[in-house]
Motif scaffolding. Structure first.
Motif, short mmCIF file in Angstrom:
data_model
loop_
_atom_site.label_atom_id
_atom_site.label_comp_id
_atom_site.label_asym_id
_atom_site.label_seq_id
_atom_site.Cartn_x
_atom_site.Cartn_y
_atom_site.Cartn_z
N GLU A 14 107.42 -63.93 101.10
CA GLU A 14 107.10 -62.42 101.05
C GLU A 14 107.30 -61.99 99.50
O GLU A 14 106.51 -61.33 99.13
N GLY A 15 108.29 -62.59 98.86
CA GLY A 15 108.41 -62.36 97.51
C GLY A 15 107.28 -62.86 96.73
O GLY A 15 106.80 -62.15 95.81
N LYS A 40 104.89 -59.42 111.01
CA LYS A 40 105.88 -60.08 109.90
C LYS A 40 106.67 -60.70 110.84
O LYS A 40 107.05 -61.75 110.78
N LYS A 41 107.25 -60.04 112.10
CA LYS A 41 108.19 -60.71 112.94
C LYS A 41 107.57 -61.93 113.62
O LYS A 41 107.99 -62.97 113.93
N LEU A 72 111.37 -57.46 103.26
CA LEU A 72 112.07 -57.87 104.89
C LEU A 72 112.85 -56.41 105.30
O LEU A 72 112.69 -56.18 106.29
N ARG A 75 115.23 -67.07 107.31
CA ARG A 75 115.01 -66.03 106.64
C ARG A 75 115.31 -66.22 105.14
O ARG A 75 114.39 -65.46 104.45
N GLN A 76 115.90 -67.10 104.71
CA GLN A 76 116.03 -67.31 102.87
C GLN A 76 114.50 -67.43 102.75
O GLN A 76 113.83 -67.29 101.47
N ALA A 123 121.25 -66.77 99.44
CA ALA A 123 120.07 -67.86 98.98
C ALA A 123 120.10 -67.96 97.33
O ALA A 123 119.93 -68.85 96.72
N ASN A 147 121.17 -76.53 102.05
CA ASN A 147 121.86 -76.38 103.22
C ASN A 147 121.72 -77.82 104.03
O ASN A 147 121.57 -77.94 105.04
N ALA A 167 111.74 -73.21 94.70
CA ALA A 167 112.85 -72.32 94.98
C ALA A 167 113.47 -73.16 96.67
O ALA A 167 114.47 -73.18 96.96
N LEU A 196 116.70 -74.39 98.23
CA LEU A 196 117.31 -74.18 99.62
C LEU A 196 117.74 -75.17 100.56
O LEU A 196 118.72 -75.08 101.24
N LEU A 220 111.82 -63.48 93.15
CA LEU A 220 111.13 -63.87 94.48
C LEU A 220 112.19 -63.17 95.57
O LEU A 220 111.83 -62.49 96.54
N LEU A 221 113.20 -63.75 95.45
CA LEU A 221 114.42 -63.12 96.47
C LEU A 221 114.42 -61.67 96.60
O LEU A 221 114.67 -61.33 97.51
N ALA A 230 107.72 -70.52 94.45
CA ALA A 230 108.37 -70.29 95.68
C ALA A 230 108.79 -71.58 96.30
O ALA A 230 109.74 -71.66 96.88
N PHE A 245 111.68 -67.09 104.38
CA PHE A 245 110.81 -66.20 104.54
C PHE A 245 111.04 -65.12 103.30
O PHE A 245 109.83 -64.63 102.80
N LEU A 246 111.98 -64.90 102.73
CA LEU A 246 112.31 -63.99 101.51
C LEU A 246 111.55 -64.70 100.40
O LEU A 246 110.78 -63.77 99.81
N LEU A 247 111.46 -65.83 100.31
CA LEU A 247 110.60 -66.56 99.45
C LEU A 247 108.98 -66.34 99.54
O LEU A 247 108.34 -66.06 98.42
N SER A 286 122.99 -70.37 96.52
CA SER A 286 122.24 -71.64 96.39
C SER A 286 121.29 -72.14 95.28
O SER A 286 121.50 -73.09 94.74
N LEU A 287 120.47 -71.20 94.91
CA LEU A 287 119.68 -71.37 93.83
C LEU A 287 120.39 -71.55 92.48
O LEU A 287 120.03 -72.53 91.78
N GLU A 341 112.26 -59.29 95.47
CA GLU A 341 110.93 -58.76 96.10
C GLU A 341 111.01 -58.97 97.64
O GLU A 341 110.45 -58.19 98.36
N GLY A 342 111.32 -60.15 97.83
CA GLY A 342 111.10 -60.57 99.49
C GLY A 342 112.20 -59.53 100.15
O GLY A 342 111.85 -59.45 101.42
N GLN A 370 112.76 -67.27 90.29
CA GLN A 370 112.99 -67.80 91.64
C GLN A 370 114.06 -66.60 92.25
O GLN A 370 113.97 -66.07 93.46
N VAL A 421 112.17 -56.60 109.26
CA VAL A 421 112.42 -58.14 109.81
C VAL A 421 113.90 -58.46 109.47
O VAL A 421 114.45 -59.10 110.47
#
Lengths: 197, 197
Positions: A163-164, A125-126, B168, A156-157, B184, A192, A184, A188, B160-161, A181, A159-161, B187-188, B163-164, B157, B173
Motif C-alpha cells: 500500500e505504501g 483491501k481486506k 491500512l 500485514r508487514q 517491520a 522472519n 524491503a 522482512l 513505504l511503511l 518495496a 501489505f504495508l509495503l 527488521s529493516l 504511508e502504508g 523503505q 485493515v
DNA sequence: TCCTATATGAACAGATCAGTATATATACAT
DNA sequence: ATGTATATATACTGATCTGTTCATATAGGA
C-alpha cells in the motif's frame, strides 16, 4: 434484459471515473464519453452511487483476478509468488494509464463511515489482504516452522509495503516504488526466518 | 488588514475539509460552520481553490511541526527517533478525529497532473521524506559505515511503511498499523546493518 | 402485423454550486 | 467627528448537478 448494454456502461464508466474522479464526473459527461443515453443509465441504475458501486465491484474483480493471475504466471512456489507480488505491482505502476488505486481514491471522496462506497473500498483491501495471507500460509506449510500468528503479522508487514508503494508512486515520491518495496520485502522475509530467499 | 480573521477562516476550514472532504464541502457550508461571512471569505481568497491551497499550507506546517517535535520529545538519538516515528504515527492514528492523510485525500479529489492542489500534496510528501532522510543521515554519521545511497534507499523503505500504515489504518485493515509498521521498521534497520536496534 | 423490450434524444425540475453585487454595520485612528 | 478598513447579511447570477418525463425509434418473436 440483454446484459451487454449494462456491462458496456459499467466498463466505460470505470475508465472515466478512474481518470477523472467520481464527483468530478457528471452523468452528462458519462453520456458524452460512453455514447449511452442517460435514460438507459437510469434504467439500469437507480442512482449515480449505485453505478459507482457496480463500477467498484467490476474493478475489484478485474484487479484481483489480473493481479494474482500475473503472480502465478511469474512464480509457482509460495516464496517466489510473494516476491512476484512486487514485480506485478511494478508492472501496474508502469502502465501508461496508471492513476493510483481506485479504492483509495473512492474512499477519499466518500469518507463517511457508513457510506456504502467507503465500505466497499475497505472490503476490497481486506480481500487483497486475504489473498496475500493465503500465499503466506502456503509458505508456512512449506517451511513448517511458522506459527499462524507470525503468518498474519508477516502478511500485514508485506501489505504495508504494497500500500505504501501505491501511495509513493501516485504521489511522485518514487519512480519505481514497486521495486523498492520488493527489496524491503526481501529483508522482512529474511528477518522472519524464511529460508531460501 | 488584521490577520486574525483570515487565519481563523483557514483554521476552521481545515477542520471542515478534513472531516467532510473538499468537493463535498460547499462555501455555504463553510459560512454555516465557521460563522464567517462569504463576503469576507472572498475578500481574503479569490477562489475556493486558493482557500484550499492555504488550508493545505497550514496543514503541512502543522503536521510536520507536530510530528517531528513529538519524535524529538520521544527520543534523542537518530536510531531512537527513527523508531519513535512509528510511535508518533500510532499516536496520530489513535486521535479520535483521525480521518486519514489530508494530502492523500486531496490528491484523490484533485488528480490532474497540473493541478496546483495535487502538486502541493506531492510537495508535502517530499518534505516529509526529506525530514526522515535527515534522521537517517544522522544515523549514517553516527555509525560511520553507511553510504549515502543506502541512506536514501533505507529512508524510502521506512517511508513505504509509514504511508502504508496510513492507508491500512484509514481503510480499516489494521487497528494498530503504526505499531505493525514499527516492527517491520526494526527488521529493516537490522537487515541494513544498523547496530544497536 | 402487432406486441414487447430496450434503446434514444431532448427538454425539464429542483437543488446546489462558485462567485458577485449592494447596502450596511462596526471599530479604530487622526 | 470623520474617514478608512474590515466586517456583516442578503439576494442574486449563471452554471452545473442528479434525476425525471415524454415522445419516439428499433428490433425481434408470436
Amino acid at each position: 434484459m440483454r446484459p451487454s448494454k449494462r456491462d458496456e456502461l459499467v466498463q466505460e464508466a470505470l475508465k472515466v471515473f478512474y481518470q477523472n474522479g467520481f464527483t468530478a464526473t457528471g452523468m452528462d459527461m458519462l453520456v458524452k464519453k460512453t455514447g449511452i443515453s442517460k435514460t438507459s443509465m437510469y434504467k439500469h441504475f437507480r442512482t449515480k452511487d449505485d453505478l459507482i458501486l457496480a463500477v467498484l465491484r467490476l474493478r475489484d474483480e478485474q484487479l484481483r483476478n489480473w493481479f494474482f493471475r500475473r503472480v502465478e504466471e511469474l512464480a509457482s512456489s509460495p516464496l517466489g509468488q510473494l516476491l512476484a507480488v512486487f514485480d506485478v505491482l511494478e508492472e501496474w505502476f508502469q502502465q501508461p494509464d496508471f492513476q493510483g488505486c481506485m479504492f483509495i481514491k473512492a474512499s477519499s471522496e466518500f469518507q463517511r463511515a457508513d457510506d456504502p462506497i467507503y465500505n466497499q473500498c475497505t472490503e476490497h483491501k481486506k480481500l487483497m489482504f486475504s489473498s496475500l495471507l493465503k500465499i503466506v500460509r502456503q509458505l508456512e506449510t512449506d517451511q513448517g516452522n511458522l506459527s499462524s500468528e507470525i503468518a498474519e503479522a508477516l502478511t500485514r508487514q508485506l501489505f504495508l509495503l504494497k500500500e505504501g508503494a501505491i501511495i509513493l508512486k501516485h504521489m511522485r515520491v518514487s519512480v519505481s516504488a514497486g521495486l523498492e518495496a520488493k527489496e524491503a520485502a526481501v529483508s522482512l522475509l529474511q528477518a522472519n526466518g524464511i529460508r531460501g530467499v
